[in-house]
Design a protein around this motif. Structure first.
Motif, PDB file in Angstrom:
ATOM      1  N   PHE A 184       9.613  -8.213   1.185  1.00 33.84           N
ATOM      2  CA  PHE A 184       9.601  -8.687  -0.192  1.00 33.84           C
ATOM      3  C   PHE A 184       8.222  -9.249  -0.539  1.00 33.84           C
ATOM      4  CE2 PHE A 184      10.764 -12.032  -3.365  1.00 33.84           C
ATOM      5  CZ  PHE A 184      11.236 -11.186  -4.345  1.00 33.84           C
ATOM      6  N   SER A 185       7.624 -10.018   0.374  1.00 36.65           N
ATOM      7  CA  SER A 185       6.323 -10.641   0.149  1.00 36.65           C
ATOM      8  C   SER A 185       5.213  -9.608   0.015  1.00 36.65           C
ATOM      9  CB  SER A 185       5.987 -11.610   1.291  1.00 36.65           C
ATOM     10  OG  SER A 185       6.929 -12.667   1.343  1.00 36.65           O
ATOM     11  N   ARG A 186       5.259  -8.564   0.835  1.00 34.46           N
ATOM     12  CA  ARG A 186       4.226  -7.526   0.768  1.00 34.46           C
ATOM     13  C   ARG A 186       4.232  -6.833  -0.592  1.00 34.46           C
ATOM     14  NH1 ARG A 186       5.087  -7.036   6.593  1.00 34.46           N
ATOM     15  NH2 ARG A 186       6.949  -5.757   6.285  1.00 34.46           N
ATOM     16  N   LYS A 187       5.421  -6.632  -1.149  1.00 33.19           N
ATOM     17  CA  LYS A 187       5.540  -6.026  -2.476  1.00 33.19           C
ATOM     18  C   LYS A 187       4.958  -6.965  -3.523  1.00 33.19           C
ATOM     19  CE  LYS A 187       7.003  -2.655  -5.086  1.00 33.19           C
ATOM     20  NZ  LYS A 187       6.441  -1.287  -4.968  1.00 33.19           N
ATOM     21  N   GLN A 188       5.204  -8.264  -3.372  1.00 33.88           N
ATOM     22  CA  GLN A 188       4.660  -9.248  -4.297  1.00 33.88           C
ATOM     23  C   GLN A 188       3.130  -9.268  -4.235  1.00 33.88           C
ATOM     24  OE1 GLN A 188       6.635 -12.848  -2.999  1.00 33.88           O
ATOM     25  NE2 GLN A 188       8.188 -12.681  -4.598  1.00 33.88           N
ATOM     26  N   GLU A 189       2.589  -9.174  -3.023  1.00 33.32           N
ATOM     27  CA  GLU A 189       1.137  -9.178  -2.858  1.00 33.32           C
ATOM     28  C   GLU A 189       0.504  -7.981  -3.558  1.00 33.32           C
ATOM     29  OE1 GLU A 189      -0.734 -11.540  -1.612  1.00 33.32           O
ATOM     30  OE2 GLU A 189       1.053 -12.720  -1.218  1.00 33.32           O
ATOM     31  N   GLN A 190       1.147  -6.846  -3.445  1.00 35.93           N
ATOM     32  CA  GLN A 190       0.639  -5.632  -4.082  1.00 35.93           C
ATOM     33  C   GLN A 190       0.618  -5.775  -5.608  1.00 35.93           C
ATOM     34  OE1 GLN A 190       2.870  -1.691  -4.051  1.00 35.93           O
ATOM     35  NE2 GLN A 190       1.274  -1.241  -2.563  1.00 35.93           N
ATOM     36  N   LYS A 191       1.689  -6.330  -6.158  1.00 37.39           N
ATOM     37  CA  LYS A 191       1.757  -6.523  -7.609  1.00 37.39           C
ATOM     38  C   LYS A 191       0.735  -7.553  -8.084  1.00 37.39           C
ATOM     39  CE  LYS A 191       6.587  -5.196  -8.402  1.00 37.39           C
ATOM     40  NZ  LYS A 191       7.923  -5.641  -8.906  1.00 37.39           N
ATOM     41  N   ALA A 192       0.517  -8.596  -7.273  1.00 39.88           N
ATOM     42  CA  ALA A 192      -0.472  -9.617  -7.628  1.00 39.88           C
ATOM     43  C   ALA A 192      -1.879  -9.030  -7.604  1.00 39.88           C
ATOM     44  CB  ALA A 192      -0.373 -10.804  -6.677  1.00 39.88           C
ATOM     45  N   ASP A 193      -2.148  -8.119  -6.668  1.00 36.43           N
ATOM     46  CA  ASP A 193      -3.441  -7.423  -6.624  1.00 36.43           C
ATOM     47  C   ASP A 193      -3.644  -6.603  -7.892  1.00 36.43           C
ATOM     48  OD1 ASP A 193      -4.234  -8.416  -4.190  1.00 36.43           O
ATOM     49  OD2 ASP A 193      -3.668  -6.643  -3.035  1.00 36.43           O
ATOM     50  N   GLU A 194      -2.608  -5.917  -8.326  1.00 35.42           N
ATOM     51  CA  GLU A 194      -2.688  -5.097  -9.537  1.00 35.42           C
ATOM     52  C   GLU A 194      -2.932  -5.975 -10.763  1.00 35.42           C
ATOM     53  OE1 GLU A 194       0.912  -2.820  -9.649  1.00 35.42           O
ATOM     54  OE2 GLU A 194       0.475  -1.778  -7.766  1.00 35.42           O
ATOM     55  N   SER A 237       2.897 -11.280   5.928  1.00 37.78           N
ATOM     56  CA  SER A 237       3.356 -11.211   4.544  1.00 37.78           C
ATOM     57  C   SER A 237       2.425 -10.374   3.680  1.00 37.78           C
ATOM     58  CB  SER A 237       3.466 -12.627   3.960  1.00 37.78           C
ATOM     59  OG  SER A 237       2.202 -13.268   3.995  1.00 37.78           O
ATOM     60  N   HIS A 238       1.172 -10.179   4.150  1.00 36.44           N
ATOM     61  CA  HIS A 238       0.209  -9.386   3.393  1.00 36.44           C
ATOM     62  C   HIS A 238       0.084  -7.982   3.990  1.00 36.44           C
ATOM     63  CE1 HIS A 238      -0.766 -13.389   2.067  1.00 36.44           C
ATOM     64  NE2 HIS A 238      -1.639 -12.942   1.193  1.00 36.44           N
ATOM     65  N   PRO A 239      -0.115  -6.976   3.142  1.00 34.82           N
ATOM     66  CA  PRO A 239      -0.354  -5.624   3.670  1.00 34.82           C
ATOM     67  C   PRO A 239      -1.693  -5.572   4.410  1.00 34.82           C
ATOM     68  CG  PRO A 239       0.205  -5.590   1.317  1.00 34.82           C
ATOM     69  CD  PRO A 239      -0.094  -7.021   1.684  1.00 34.82           C
ATOM     70  N   LEU A 240      -1.923  -4.504   5.150  1.00 35.59           N
ATOM     71  CA  LEU A 240      -3.181  -4.303   5.854  1.00 35.59           C
ATOM     72  C   LEU A 240      -4.324  -4.311   4.834  1.00 35.59           C
ATOM     73  CD1 LEU A 240      -4.360  -3.531   8.720  1.00 35.59           C
ATOM     74  CD2 LEU A 240      -4.292  -1.168   7.912  1.00 35.59           C
ATOM     75  N   THR A 241      -5.422  -4.998   5.158  1.00 31.28           N
ATOM     76  CA  THR A 241      -6.535  -5.158   4.217  1.00 31.28           C
ATOM     77  C   THR A 241      -7.062  -3.813   3.730  1.00 31.28           C
ATOM     78  OG1 THR A 241      -7.153  -7.201   5.356  1.00 31.28           O
ATOM     79  CG2 THR A 241      -8.778  -6.241   3.877  1.00 31.28           C
ATOM     80  N   GLU A 242      -7.257  -2.871   4.660  1.00 32.09           N
ATOM     81  CA  GLU A 242      -7.743  -1.542   4.261  1.00 32.09           C
ATOM     82  C   GLU A 242      -6.771  -0.859   3.299  1.00 32.09           C
ATOM     83  OE1 GLU A 242      -9.834  -2.376   8.140  1.00 32.09           O
ATOM     84  OE2 GLU A 242      -7.846  -2.733   7.301  1.00 32.09           O
ATOM     85  N   SER A 243      -5.485  -1.075   3.511  1.00 29.56           N
ATOM     86  CA  SER A 243      -4.470  -0.484   2.632  1.00 29.56           C
ATOM     87  C   SER A 243      -4.540  -1.089   1.239  1.00 29.56           C
ATOM     88  CB  SER A 243      -3.073  -0.690   3.216  1.00 29.56           C
ATOM     89  OG  SER A 243      -2.950  -0.055   4.475  1.00 29.56           O
ATOM     90  N   ARG A 244      -4.834  -2.385   1.177  1.00 30.98           N
ATOM     91  CA  ARG A 244      -4.951  -3.049  -0.120  1.00 30.98           C
ATOM     92  C   ARG A 244      -6.148  -2.510  -0.900  1.00 30.98           C
ATOM     93  NH1 ARG A 244      -4.227  -9.459   0.815  1.00 30.98           N
ATOM     94  NH2 ARG A 244      -4.081  -9.445  -1.475  1.00 30.98           N
ATOM     95  N   ILE A 245      -7.265  -2.303  -0.208  1.00 27.11           N
ATOM     96  CA  ILE A 245      -8.458  -1.753  -0.867  1.00 27.11           C
ATOM     97  C   ILE A 245      -8.164  -0.351  -1.389  1.00 27.11           C
ATOM     98  CG2 ILE A 245     -10.818  -0.949  -0.505  1.00 27.11           C
ATOM     99  CD1 ILE A 245     -11.157  -3.202   1.535  1.00 27.11           C
ATOM    100  N   GLU A 246      -7.517   0.466  -0.569  1.00 28.17           N
ATOM    101  CA  GLU A 246      -7.175   1.831  -0.967  1.00 28.17           C
ATOM    102  C   GLU A 246      -6.257   1.836  -2.184  1.00 28.17           C
ATOM    103  OE1 GLU A 246      -5.067   5.861   0.901  1.00 28.17           O
ATOM    104  OE2 GLU A 246      -5.405   4.100   2.167  1.00 28.17           O
ATOM    105  N   HIS A 247      -5.265   0.951  -2.167  1.00 26.83           N
ATOM    106  CA  HIS A 247      -4.326   0.883  -3.295  1.00 26.83           C
ATOM    107  C   HIS A 247      -5.047   0.445  -4.569  1.00 26.83           C
ATOM    108  CE1 HIS A 247      -0.616   0.290  -5.502  1.00 26.83           C
ATOM    109  NE2 HIS A 247      -1.006  -0.936  -5.810  1.00 26.83           N
ATOM    110  N   LEU A 248      -5.935  -0.544  -4.459  1.00 31.79           N
ATOM    111  CA  LEU A 248      -6.670  -1.019  -5.627  1.00 31.79           C
ATOM    112  C   LEU A 248      -7.564   0.075  -6.197  1.00 31.79           C
ATOM    113  CD1 LEU A 248      -7.658  -4.635  -4.515  1.00 31.79           C
ATOM    114  CD2 LEU A 248      -6.066  -3.989  -6.320  1.00 31.79           C
ATOM    115  N   ASN A 249      -8.204   0.847  -5.335  1.00 28.61           N
ATOM    116  CA  ASN A 249      -9.028   1.956  -5.807  1.00 28.61           C
ATOM    117  C   ASN A 249      -8.196   2.989  -6.561  1.00 28.61           C
ATOM    118  OD1 ASN A 249     -11.437   0.926  -4.795  1.00 28.61           O
ATOM    119  ND2 ASN A 249     -11.185   1.911  -2.807  1.00 28.61           N
ATOM    120  N   GLN A 250      -6.975   3.212  -6.101  1.00 25.46           N
ATOM    121  CA  GLN A 250      -6.070   4.136  -6.800  1.00 25.46           C
ATOM    122  C   GLN A 250      -5.697   3.601  -8.176  1.00 25.46           C
ATOM    123  OE1 GLN A 250      -2.777   4.518  -4.070  1.00 25.46           O
ATOM    124  NE2 GLN A 250      -3.858   5.929  -2.701  1.00 25.46           N
TER     125      GLN A 250
END
Length: 269
Positions: A184-194, A237-250
């Motif tokens: 649940f937390s990882r999904k929240q982190e992704q949305k907060a990044d967006e 609770s946080h996704p892998l840092t490289e994965s977060r960068i990749e998602h943000l670039n998308q």
């Protein structure tokens, strides 16, 4: 005459099931019950939280605000106020920013809009844009009501499990709850990044500097092999840092956010 007892028919009083199978079934049933309760609480707390506006939430926890601010905290507070004011939901509410002593690059949002930034992060950032992404990320947690939802869900789950007789010593309860919470937390982190990208785009007209924080984290984690960090990400609770960068670039490509722009010096530099 000698009495000879008759043999019991085959199968009577004989165990046909393995104790391990029975245990596995009970454990699976318990884990499933916890998952159902967790998901149900999510829907319930979400409905309740929707009835609490941002102003009411911050007003309820005014006593937790930073009592006296340093000059640096005052300047960071102005930045937080400006970024939060970019959203109409900010009207009537206040996010309180403070600094806590820590050698770790981090920031977090507490209940009632209580944002804390570590001294390490405040010193590491050279440009306002770099710090703004992290601030916007934490504002995203407040905007999405993550802290309020998480608090309500945790308290509700603890109460229900206690009522059902599950003690804290039951490892399965702790493991199942932690696994569900992490996902649940990882999904929240992704949305907060967006949200942070959108916030930067609104505030500066571009998203230049959005990845500085992640580059700092990768540099800190350089001693840990990528394979090891991938394995560790399953219990974080946080996704892998490289994965977060990749998602943000998308997300940047998808929304056509301007990547380059002028970087602003921090006011306390």
């Amino acid at each position: 005459m000698k009495y000879i007892p008759k043999r019991a028919p085959e199968g009577i009083n004989a165990k046909t099931e393995s104790p391990l199978k029975d245990a596995a079934f009970l454990l699976s049933l318990t884990a499933g019950l916890i998952a159902v309760i967790f998901i149900g609480l999510g829907f319930f707390t979400n409905l309740v939280v929707k009835k609490i506006d941002y102003g009411t939430e911050t007003h309820l926890f005014q006593s937790m605000k930073t009592p006296v601010k340093t000059e640096k905290e005052k300047k960071i507070q102005k930045l937080v106020d400006r970024l939060w004011s970019l959203y109409p939901e900010a009207k009537g509410s206040h996010i309180d920013a403070g600094i806590i002593a820590s050698k770790h690059l981090n920031a977090f949002m507490g209940i009632g809009g209580q944002m804390k930034i570590t001294t390490a992060l405040a010193e590491k950032a050279k440009y306002e844009n770099e710090l703004a992404f992290v601030i916007c990320h934490e504002i995203g947690h407040f905007y999405n009501r993550d802290v309020l939802n998480g608090t309500g869900r945790s308290l509700g789950l603890a109460f229900i499990l206690s009522y059902l007789g599950f003690g804290d010593s039951l490892d399965l309860v702790s493991l199942s709850t932690e696994s569900l919470t992490l996902a649940f937390s990882r999904k929240q982190e992704q949305k907060a990044d967006e949200f942070a990208l959108d916030c930067m785009r609104r505030g500066y007209g571009h998203v230049q500097g959005h990845d500085s924080f992640f580059k700092w984290i990768i540099k800190e984690e350089a001693t840990i092999p990528l394979a090891g960090r991938k394995a560790m990400s399953f219990v974080q609770s946080h996704p892998l840092t490289e994965s977060r960068i990749e998602h943000l670039n998308q997300i940047i490509e998808k929304n056509d956010y301007p990547k380059a722009g002028k970087l602003t010096r921090l006011p306390y530099r």
